[in-house]
Design a protein around this motif. Structure first.
Motif, PDB file in Angstrom:
ATOM      1  N   SER A 147     -47.518  -6.960 -22.682  1.00 12.74           N
ATOM      2  CA  SER A 147     -46.631  -7.602 -21.712  1.00 12.74           C
ATOM      3  C   SER A 147     -45.583  -6.588 -21.271  1.00 12.74           C
ATOM      4  CB  SER A 147     -45.960  -8.830 -22.323  1.00 12.74           C
ATOM      5  OG  SER A 147     -44.998  -8.438 -23.266  1.00 12.74           O
ATOM      6  N   PHE A 148     -45.070  -6.771 -20.073  1.00 17.27           N
ATOM      7  CA  PHE A 148     -44.059  -5.859 -19.567  1.00 17.27           C
ATOM      8  C   PHE A 148     -42.796  -5.925 -20.411  1.00 17.27           C
ATOM      9  CE2 PHE A 148     -40.858  -4.431 -16.355  1.00 17.27           C
ATOM     10  CZ  PHE A 148     -41.314  -3.136 -16.268  1.00 17.27           C
ATOM     11  N   SER A 149     -42.463  -7.087 -20.929  1.00 18.68           N
ATOM     12  CA  SER A 149     -41.271  -7.206 -21.786  1.00 18.68           C
ATOM     13  C   SER A 149     -41.444  -6.376 -23.062  1.00 18.68           C
ATOM     14  CB  SER A 149     -40.973  -8.664 -22.115  1.00 18.68           C
ATOM     15  OG  SER A 149     -42.051  -9.253 -22.791  1.00 18.68           O
ATOM     16  N   ASP A 150     -42.667  -6.299 -23.608  1.00 18.26           N
ATOM     17  CA  ASP A 150     -42.915  -5.443 -24.768  1.00 18.26           C
ATOM     18  C   ASP A 150     -42.762  -3.966 -24.402  1.00 18.26           C
ATOM     19  OD1 ASP A 150     -43.324  -7.546 -26.488  1.00 18.26           O
ATOM     20  OD2 ASP A 150     -45.511  -7.484 -26.355  1.00 18.26           O
ATOM     21  N   MET A 151     -43.199  -3.576 -23.194  1.00 17.52           N
ATOM     22  CA  MET A 151     -43.020  -2.192 -22.759  1.00 17.52           C
ATOM     23  C   MET A 151     -41.536  -1.874 -22.607  1.00 17.52           C
ATOM     24  SD  MET A 151     -43.820   0.850 -22.057  1.00 17.52           S
ATOM     25  CE  MET A 151     -45.551   0.720 -22.351  1.00 17.52           C
ATOM     26  N   LEU A 152     -40.755  -2.804 -22.085  1.00 18.12           N
ATOM     27  CA  LEU A 152     -39.312  -2.581 -21.973  1.00 18.12           C
ATOM     28  C   LEU A 152     -38.674  -2.414 -23.348  1.00 18.12           C
ATOM     29  CD1 LEU A 152     -38.344  -5.024 -19.084  1.00 18.12           C
ATOM     30  CD2 LEU A 152     -38.577  -2.531 -18.997  1.00 18.12           C
ATOM     31  N   LYS A 153     -39.156  -3.144 -24.341  1.00 20.45           N
ATOM     32  CA  LYS A 153     -38.664  -2.982 -25.707  1.00 20.45           C
ATOM     33  C   LYS A 153     -38.966  -1.577 -26.230  1.00 20.45           C
ATOM     34  CE  LYS A 153     -39.043  -7.846 -26.947  1.00 20.45           C
ATOM     35  NZ  LYS A 153     -39.822  -8.844 -27.670  1.00 20.45           N
ATOM     36  N   ARG A 154     -40.164  -1.071 -25.941  1.00 21.22           N
ATOM     37  CA  ARG A 154     -40.517   0.296 -26.342  1.00 21.22           C
ATOM     38  C   ARG A 154     -39.571   1.304 -25.693  1.00 21.22           C
ATOM     39  NH1 ARG A 154     -47.136   0.730 -25.865  1.00 21.22           N
ATOM     40  NH2 ARG A 154     -47.627  -0.972 -27.298  1.00 21.22           N
ATOM     41  N   LEU A 155     -39.339   1.144 -24.390  1.00 19.90           N
ATOM     42  CA  LEU A 155     -38.451   2.058 -23.680  1.00 19.90           C
ATOM     43  C   LEU A 155     -37.035   2.002 -24.236  1.00 19.90           C
ATOM     44  CD1 LEU A 155     -39.662   1.520 -20.007  1.00 19.90           C
ATOM     45  CD2 LEU A 155     -39.926   3.584 -21.402  1.00 19.90           C
TER      46      LEU A 155
END
Length: 161
Positions: A147-155
Motif C-alpha cells: 500500500s502507498f501508506s506502507d511506502m510512506l512509512k518506509r520513507l
C-alpha cells in the motif's frame, strides 16, 4: 473530486547535493527522472509512474555510501542490510562504486510497486556494481505490491521525519 495532474522530466540531476539534503547517505553521479501520469487527489498522490536511472556517460563518478545502500534497500524491500557480509564490507569501506542505479515506481489505486531497471541473467537490480569492486542491490521480489501508506512509512523511516 478535487484532483490535478502533471508530468515532469529532469535530465542530468546531480545526486550528491540531493542525497546530502535528504540525509540518506552519499550518492554521486547524475540521474534522469521521468514522473508521468501524476494525479494528486485530496492533497495526496493517487497515481503516478516514476522512472529514475543514472545517466550513462555523464562524466560524474558513481559512488554510493553504505548508508545510501541501506536506504535504497529499506525503500525497495522494507528491510535494511543484514548479515555478516555487511559487517565485513563496513570494516573495509564505507563507499562503493556502482555501474548503474535504476528503479521504476508505480502507484495506482493505493497499490505501490517498485522495480529495478537493470536486468542481467534473470536478476533484477536496483544498483549494479562495476566489474571489479562495488555493491549490488537486488530486487529479490519484483512482483511485491504494497500500500502507498506502507511506502510512506518506509520513507519516513529512512528520512527520519
Amino acid at each position: 473530486s478535487r484532483q490535478y495532474g502533471a508530468d515532469f522530466n529532469v535530465k542530468h540531476l546531480d545526486l550528491e547535493p540531493l542525497s546530502k539534503a535528504l540525509d540518506i547517505g552519499r550518492i554521486t553521479g547524475r540521474m534522469d527522472l521521468s514522473l508521468n501520469e501524476l494525479v494528486i487527489a485530496y492533497e495526496q498522490p493517487a497515481s503516478f509512474h516514476l522512472v529514475a536511472r543514472t545517466t550513462p556517460g555523464s562524466g560524474k563518478s558513481g559512488d554510493i555510501s553504505l548508508k545510501a545502500v541501506n536506504t535504497l534497500s529499506v525503500i525497495g524491500t522494507g528491510s535494511g542490510l543484514t548479515g555478516a557480509g555487511v559487517g565485513v564490507f563496513s570494516q573495509f569501506s564505507k563507499e562503493f562504486g556502482y555501474a548503474g542505479l535504476g528503479l521504476e515506481c508505480t502507484l495506482n489505486d493505493d497499490i505501490f510497486k517498485i522495480r529495478g531497471l537493470i536486468r542481467d541473467d534473470g536478476i533484477e537490480y536496483i544498483i549494479k556494481r562495476p566489474p571489479l569492486f562495488g555493491i549490488n542491490v537486488i530486487n529479490s521480489n519484483p512482483e511485491n505490491l504494497i500500500s502507498f501508506s506502507d511506502m510512506l512509512k518506509r520513507l519516513k523511516r529512512v528520512i527520519g521525519n
